[in-house]
Design a protein around this motif. Structure first.
Motif: not given
Length: 461
Positions: A182-209
């Protein structure tokens, strides 16, 4: 000293708010809450108070939290909350923050498991600047490279520091096994590998959605009229996407019930976390659940768990129960730590209290819990920010606007039999998922005989 603090807290409360139970009229309003509807169709709950020149606004986007983050983008909503106030419109990060500081404006955003929210607090004389900053942050965030990278590094540092904290490790493993697949199992604060890959475009898309009008819930407390607020909320929020949200269908009970999971760590104590299925906030027995939890383990030194584990056995400095009422999973949790040599004894004490609570609870226990829960309600209203937060929470939980007015009656109408019946249904040690982190000396024996080893802390790397 404690008595003096409580008295002072009550003195600074707004004068139009009524506190405690009115003997002759138990339905007297606790908060004078007004529903404000804007010309654009947006709604806010307002407690108007003109005695102090302060306005506090809380808002939340229902279901827009970390529950929407994929495994590949863990930490996305958290990073969005970190960067929305790091520059917007024509203002870069430094000038945006300077505008807040120069006008004594507090503005912040947060991402929980379920919801994405924000908080604004301002002096009345600076309200125009405050509302303009909030409007810019929500509608024209910049997501510039420097502040985005700075926030990534801050989150990565937090994760690296957390992996040495047994409490954090215990909670991380608990989330992984209790909310498995379930999504609750994931790390809401991010991981050492996922955080560096997040882009400004990802943030904008999430905000708009997800930061959309159809998800929006607003609570306001302070020096502002309904007429002014109705115009303000349109000005701030009307340009957000309308949205087309649907209720997430993933509701279910916790997983791995009846299982024990162990992670070895060379520390002097064993850290323990347990979870049992609970009921939701709109269940008829919800008020009985509050009383049951208070008596069982939420009342500190007055609770059954603390009396048995600390006062009688000396097994721990503290043991507590608490409710974790996510939108999609409801649990009663127990948290404690004990010496490695007494981990098995501690589990035995907890198991005994779980199994025997419904037979042991007394009328006196129930009355003390009622007195505390109803008597402490005013302490939830000590600041304008507290009240604005409560207004949002009530709406997120689909509470009626008179919920607080009827709260004392709902608590006082619970009987001992109601609590005992609910405890008999919920408190079942065979349904508990249990996490141990440490180096218990009796591992493999007695209650620690059957366990599953967790070698790697999940969703960190």
């Amino acid at each position: 000293m404690i008595r003096l603090i409580i008295i002072c807290a009550l003195i600074i409360l707004p004068t139009h708010i009524s506190y405690g139970r009115d003997v002759e009229n138990t339905n007297k309003a606790v908060l004078d809450i007004q529903e404000v509807r804007s010309p654009g169709g947006l709604t806010a709950w307002l407690v108007q108070d003109n005695t102090l020149p302060i306005i506090s606004m809380r808002f939340s986007f229902r279901g827009a939290g970390a529950v929407n983050n994929s495994a590949e983008q863990q930490g996305l909503s958290r990073l969005l909350s970190n960067t929305l106030d790091e520059g917007a419109g024509d203002l870069d990060s430094q000038n945006f923050q300077k505008g807040l500081s120069d006008n004594s404006i507090s503005l912040s955003f947060s991402s929980g498991r379920d919801h994405f929210g924000g908080a604004l607090k301002t002096l009345t004389r600076n309200k125009e600047e405050a509302f303009e900053h909030l409007k810019l942050a929500l509608n024209e965030p910049r997501f510039d490279e420097e502040p985005l990278e700075r926030m990534k590094q801050a989150n990565l540092s937090r994760i690296r520091n957390s992996v040495s904290d047994p409490n954090w490790i215990t909670a991380r493993i608990y989330n992984d096994v209790a909310y498995q697949d379930h999504p609750y199992a994931l790390n809401s604060g991010g991981t050492l590998s996922t955080l560096p890959q997040i882009t400004s475009g990802d943030l904008r898309d999430y905000k708009n959605k997800f930061l959309t009008q159809d998800r929006l819930v607003i609570g306001v407390m302070g020096d502002i009229s309904p007429e002014k607020l109705s115009k303000i909320i349109d000005d701030i929020f009307e340009n957000l996407p309308k949205g087309d949200s649907e209720e997430n269908p993933l509701k279910r009970e916790i997983q791995n019930q009846g299982k024990l999971f162990f992670h070895e760590k060379d520390v002097p104590q064993t850290f323990i976390m347990m979870g049992l299925p609970a009921i939701d906030e709109n269940h008829p027995d919800y008020f009985a659940l509050q009383i049951m939890n208070h008596v069982f383990g939420a009342s500190g030194f007055g609770s059954y768990l603390m009396e048995k584990a600390r006062e009688k056995r000396g097994l721990t400095y503290g043991i507590y129960s608490y409710l974790t009422l996510f939108d999609q999973t409801k649990t009663l949790n127990i948290s404690t730590s004990t010496q490695n040599s007494t981990a098995s004894e501690m589990l035995s004490v907890i198991q005994s209290e779980i199994e025997n609570f419904s037979d042991k609870v007394t009328e006196e226990d129930i009355q003390k819990a009622k007195d505390y829960l109803t008597g402490s309600l005013p302490l939830s209203f000590t600041t304008s920010s507290d009240i604005a937060k409560i207004l949002v929470g009530m709406q997120l939980n689909n509470r009626p606007i008179d919920y607080l007015t009827n709260y004392a009656d709902n608590i006082n109408n619970v009987s001992k039999d109601d609590v005992a019946r609910l405890a008999n249904d919920l408190l079942d040690s065979t349904k508990a998922v249990t996490i141990l982190v440490g180096n218990p000396t009796t591992l493999g024996e007695g209650l620690l005989e059957n366990y599953e080893s967790v070698e790697t802390i999940p969703n960190v790397e």
